[in-house]
Design an enzyme around this catalytic site. Structure first.
Site, PDB file in Angstrom:
ATOM      1  N   ARG A   1      11.619  -5.769   5.161  1.00 14.48           N
ATOM      2  CA  ARG A   1      11.312  -4.136   5.001  1.00 14.48           C
ATOM      3  C   ARG A   1      12.185  -3.506   6.056  1.00 14.48           C
ATOM      4  O   ARG A   1      12.390  -3.698   7.049  1.00 14.48           O
ATOM      5  CB  ARG A   1       9.854  -3.899   5.216  1.00 14.48           C
ATOM      6  N   LYS A   9       0.884  -1.217   0.065  1.00 14.67           N
ATOM      7  CA  LYS A   9      -0.062   0.053  -0.133  1.00 14.67           C
ATOM      8  C   LYS A   9       0.843   1.123   0.027  1.00 14.67           C
ATOM      9  O   LYS A   9       0.530   2.098  -0.533  1.00 14.67           O
ATOM     10  CB  LYS A   9      -0.842  -0.055   1.170  1.00 14.67           C
ATOM     11  N   ARG A  19      10.490  -1.780  11.607  1.00 19.23           N
ATOM     12  CA  ARG A  19       9.537  -1.236  12.422  1.00 19.23           C
ATOM     13  C   ARG A  19       9.235  -2.215  13.663  1.00 19.23           C
ATOM     14  O   ARG A  19       9.309  -3.375  13.292  1.00 19.23           O
ATOM     15  CB  ARG A  19       8.198  -1.207  11.523  1.00 19.23           C
ATOM     16  N   ARG A  69      -1.475  -9.341  12.747  1.00 16.51           N
ATOM     17  CA  ARG A  69      -1.980  -8.439  11.811  1.00 16.51           C
ATOM     18  C   ARG A  69      -2.539  -8.981  10.661  1.00 16.51           C
ATOM     19  O   ARG A  69      -3.716  -8.532  10.279  1.00 16.51           O
ATOM     20  CB  ARG A  69      -0.803  -7.719  11.232  1.00 16.51           C
ATOM     21  N   ARG A 104     -10.385   0.588   7.872  1.00 23.37           N
ATOM     22  CA  ARG A 104      -9.918  -0.952   8.060  1.00 23.37           C
ATOM     23  C   ARG A 104     -11.177  -1.696   8.526  1.00 23.37           C
ATOM     24  O   ARG A 104     -10.891  -2.687   8.758  1.00 23.37           O
ATOM     25  CB  ARG A 104      -8.938  -0.843   9.048  1.00 23.37           C
TER      26      ARG A 104
HETATM   27  P1  AP5 Z   1       4.910  -1.628   2.082  1.00 22.56           P
HETATM   28  O1  AP5 Z   1       4.608  -0.698   0.760  1.00 22.56           O
HETATM   29  O2  AP5 Z   1       5.475  -0.934   3.183  1.00 22.56           O
HETATM   30  O3  AP5 Z   1       3.454  -2.352   2.351  1.00 22.56           O
HETATM   31  P2  AP5 Z   1       2.171  -1.776   3.241  1.00 22.56           P
HETATM   32  O4  AP5 Z   1       0.980  -2.535   2.568  1.00 22.56           O
HETATM   33  O5  AP5 Z   1       2.250  -0.203   3.357  1.00 22.56           O
HETATM   34  O6  AP5 Z   1       2.388  -2.449   4.717  1.00 22.56           O
HETATM   35  P3  AP5 Z   1       2.121  -2.016   6.194  1.00 22.56           P
HETATM   36  O7  AP5 Z   1       2.782  -2.856   6.845  1.00 22.56           O
HETATM   37  O8  AP5 Z   1       2.562  -0.542   6.193  1.00 22.56           O
HETATM   38  O9  AP5 Z   1       0.578  -2.264   6.554  1.00 22.56           O
HETATM   39  P4  AP5 Z   1       0.048  -2.265   7.447  1.00 22.56           P
HETATM   40  O10 AP5 Z   1      -1.483  -2.159   6.733  1.00 22.56           O
HETATM   41  O11 AP5 Z   1       0.156  -3.457   8.329  1.00 22.56           O
HETATM   42  O12 AP5 Z   1       0.706  -1.013   8.319  1.00 22.56           O
HETATM   43  P5  AP5 Z   1       0.026   0.469   8.755  1.00 22.56           P
HETATM   44  O13 AP5 Z   1       1.100   1.239   8.793  1.00 22.56           O
HETATM   45  O14 AP5 Z   1      -0.960   0.921   7.642  1.00 22.56           O
HETATM   46  O15 AP5 Z   1       5.517  -2.726   1.242  1.00 22.56           O
HETATM   47  C1  AP5 Z   1       6.019  -3.851   2.248  1.00 22.56           C
HETATM   48  C2  AP5 Z   1       7.367  -4.128   1.747  1.00 22.56           C
HETATM   49  O16 AP5 Z   1       7.249  -4.992   0.537  1.00 22.56           O
HETATM   50  C3  AP5 Z   1       8.496  -3.029   1.649  1.00 22.56           C
HETATM   51  O17 AP5 Z   1       9.612  -3.460   2.035  1.00 22.56           O
HETATM   52  C4  AP5 Z   1       8.266  -2.858   0.245  1.00 22.56           C
HETATM   53  O18 AP5 Z   1       9.799  -2.386  -0.292  1.00 22.56           O
HETATM   54  C5  AP5 Z   1       8.381  -4.215  -0.566  1.00 22.56           C
HETATM   55  N1  AP5 Z   1       7.389  -4.316  -1.556  1.00 22.56           N
HETATM   56  C6  AP5 Z   1       6.365  -3.520  -1.903  1.00 22.56           C
HETATM   57  N2  AP5 Z   1       5.520  -3.782  -3.067  1.00 22.56           N
HETATM   58  C7  AP5 Z   1       6.190  -4.880  -3.563  1.00 22.56           C
HETATM   59  C8  AP5 Z   1       6.234  -5.620  -4.778  1.00 22.56           C
HETATM   60  N3  AP5 Z   1       5.298  -5.598  -5.650  1.00 22.56           N
HETATM   61  N4  AP5 Z   1       7.370  -6.736  -4.902  1.00 22.56           N
HETATM   62  C9  AP5 Z   1       8.412  -6.814  -3.893  1.00 22.56           C
HETATM   63  N5  AP5 Z   1       8.472  -6.110  -2.750  1.00 22.56           N
HETATM   64  C10 AP5 Z   1       7.432  -5.025  -2.668  1.00 22.56           C
HETATM   65  O19 AP5 Z   1      -0.676   0.134  10.088  1.00 22.56           O
HETATM   66  C11 AP5 Z   1       0.194  -0.245  11.239  1.00 22.56           C
HETATM   67  C12 AP5 Z   1      -0.827  -0.369  12.425  1.00 22.56           C
HETATM   68  O20 AP5 Z   1      -1.392   0.928  12.764  1.00 22.56           O
HETATM   69  C13 AP5 Z   1      -1.847  -1.130  12.465  1.00 22.56           C
HETATM   70  O21 AP5 Z   1      -1.495  -2.437  12.507  1.00 22.56           O
HETATM   71  C14 AP5 Z   1      -2.843  -0.647  13.450  1.00 22.56           C
HETATM   72  O22 AP5 Z   1      -2.447  -1.073  14.561  1.00 22.56           O
HETATM   73  C15 AP5 Z   1      -2.632   0.730  13.276  1.00 22.56           C
HETATM   74  N6  AP5 Z   1      -3.724   1.193  12.037  1.00 22.56           N
HETATM   75  C16 AP5 Z   1      -3.158   1.870  11.094  1.00 22.56           C
HETATM   76  N7  AP5 Z   1      -4.426   2.201  10.260  1.00 22.56           N
HETATM   77  C17 AP5 Z   1      -5.303   1.962  11.246  1.00 22.56           C
HETATM   78  C18 AP5 Z   1      -6.958   1.978  11.094  1.00 22.56           C
HETATM   79  N8  AP5 Z   1      -7.456   2.436   9.876  1.00 22.56           N
HETATM   80  N9  AP5 Z   1      -7.586   1.637  12.310  1.00 22.56           N
HETATM   81  C19 AP5 Z   1      -6.888   1.122  13.063  1.00 22.56           C
HETATM   82  N10 AP5 Z   1      -5.824   1.061  13.275  1.00 22.56           N
HETATM   83  C20 AP5 Z   1      -4.845   1.258  12.367  1.00 22.56           C
HETATM   84 MG    MG Z   2       2.461   1.010   4.732  1.00 20.89          MG
END
Ligand code: AP5
Ligand code: MG
Length: 223
Positions: A130, A16, A163, A174, A91
């Site tokens: 990552r 994402k 992270r 997760r 979410r």
């Molecule tokens: P990356 O682009 O970092 O993936 P991402 O989908 O952004 O992953 P996140 O871990 O950030 O998602 P998340 O939803 O768990 O965390 P968030 O920060 O939103 O890519 C991942 C890796 O793969 C990278 O190393 C990248 O380089 C590589 N990559 C990408 N695309 C690739 C490809 N095509 N091929 C190969 N490699 C690739 O949320 C964190 C926490 O915050 C949640 O767990 C929750 O506790 C809280 N939170 C956030 N939003 C909410 C909400 N709306 N409601 C309640 N709690 C929330």
């Molecule tokens: Mg992210």
């Protein structure tokens, strides 16, 4: 042309953030990542950050009301007026309904929900390599997307780190939360006719070229 008010939907580690950053560069719109906003608050030691940390480090969701209030505040900033990508929000179904209300008050609506469908085994590979920039939060991968200089962000020179919630046991939790609570949103936006599946693999041309193609196909523009 359609105004780019977008949702980026997908499991943890599905890409994402990577796609959102690229699409924001292509269209000149604002990225609204709830994960990044929480991590900034944790870094600054705010009350919101302390609360969020207690959920994030267990792999659980931060309560809906708290998260929606933060998004409402962010969407009232002028840089989102020309378009935005919500990365990691909504979410839950309750958050999706809260988002409808927030956008109705602003006279806006979602143009598309972009969905990255990535198998669990691939997610584990992506998350385990990552690294994130401590300054601008740009994501890198040791193998798939390494920085030009080890440990340093290409974009801003910030230090890269791993992270806290990327530990294997937290990632497992997760993923469970995603399947049970967030995945139903694909049907929710599908029923509205605005769900668009994005190929989960990046082409050799890279994320910016891939997302430019997506933007052209959907007729998206910034306003
Ligand atoms: P990356 O682009 O970092 O993936 P991402 O989908 O952004 O992953 P996140 O871990 O950030 O998602 P998340 O939803 O768990 O965390 P968030 O920060 O939103 O890519 C991942 C890796 O793969 C990278 O190393 C990248 O380089 C590589 N990559 C990408 N695309 C690739 C490809 N095509 N091929 C190969 N490699 C690739 O949320 C964190 C926490 O915050 C949640 O767990 C929750 O506790 C809280 N939170 C956030 N939003 C909410 C909400 N709306 N409601 C309640 N709690 C929330
Ligand atoms: Mg992210």
């Amino acid at each position: 042309m359609k105004k780019a008010n977008l949702i980026m939907l997908g499991a943890p580690g599905s890409g994402k953030g990577t796609r959102a950053v690229a699409l924001c560069e292509v269209l000149g719109i604002a990225q609204v990542s709830t994960g990044d906003l929480f991590r900034n608050n944790i870094k600054e030691g705010t009350e919101l950050g302390k609360l969020a940390k207690s959920y994030i480090n267990k792999g659980e969701l931060v309560p809906d009301g708290v998260t929606a209030a933060m998004v409402k505040d962010r969407l009232s900033k002028p840089d989102t007026a020309g378009g935005f990508i919500l990365d990691g929000f909504p979410r839950t179904l309750a958050q999706a309904e809260m988002l409808d209300k927030i956008l109705a008050e602003l006279g806006e609506e979602i143009s598309y929900a972009l969905y990255l469908d990535v198998p669990d085994a691939e997610i584990i590979r992506r998350i385990s390599g990552r690294m994130i920039c401590s300054e601008c939060q740009a994501p890198y991968h040791r193998e798939f997307n390494p920085p030009k200089s080890e440990g340093i962000c290409d974009k801003c020179g910030g230090k890269l780190f791993t992270r806290d919630d990327d530990k294997p046991e937290t990632v497992k939790k997760r993923l469970e939360v995603f399947r049970s609570t967030t995945l139903p949103l694909a049907d929710f936006y599908g029923a509205r006719g605005i769900l668009v599946k994005i190929p989960p693999e990046l082409s050799e041309r890279g994320a910016a070229a891939d997302m430019r193609e997506v933007a052209e196909k959907l007729g998206l523009c910034a306003r």
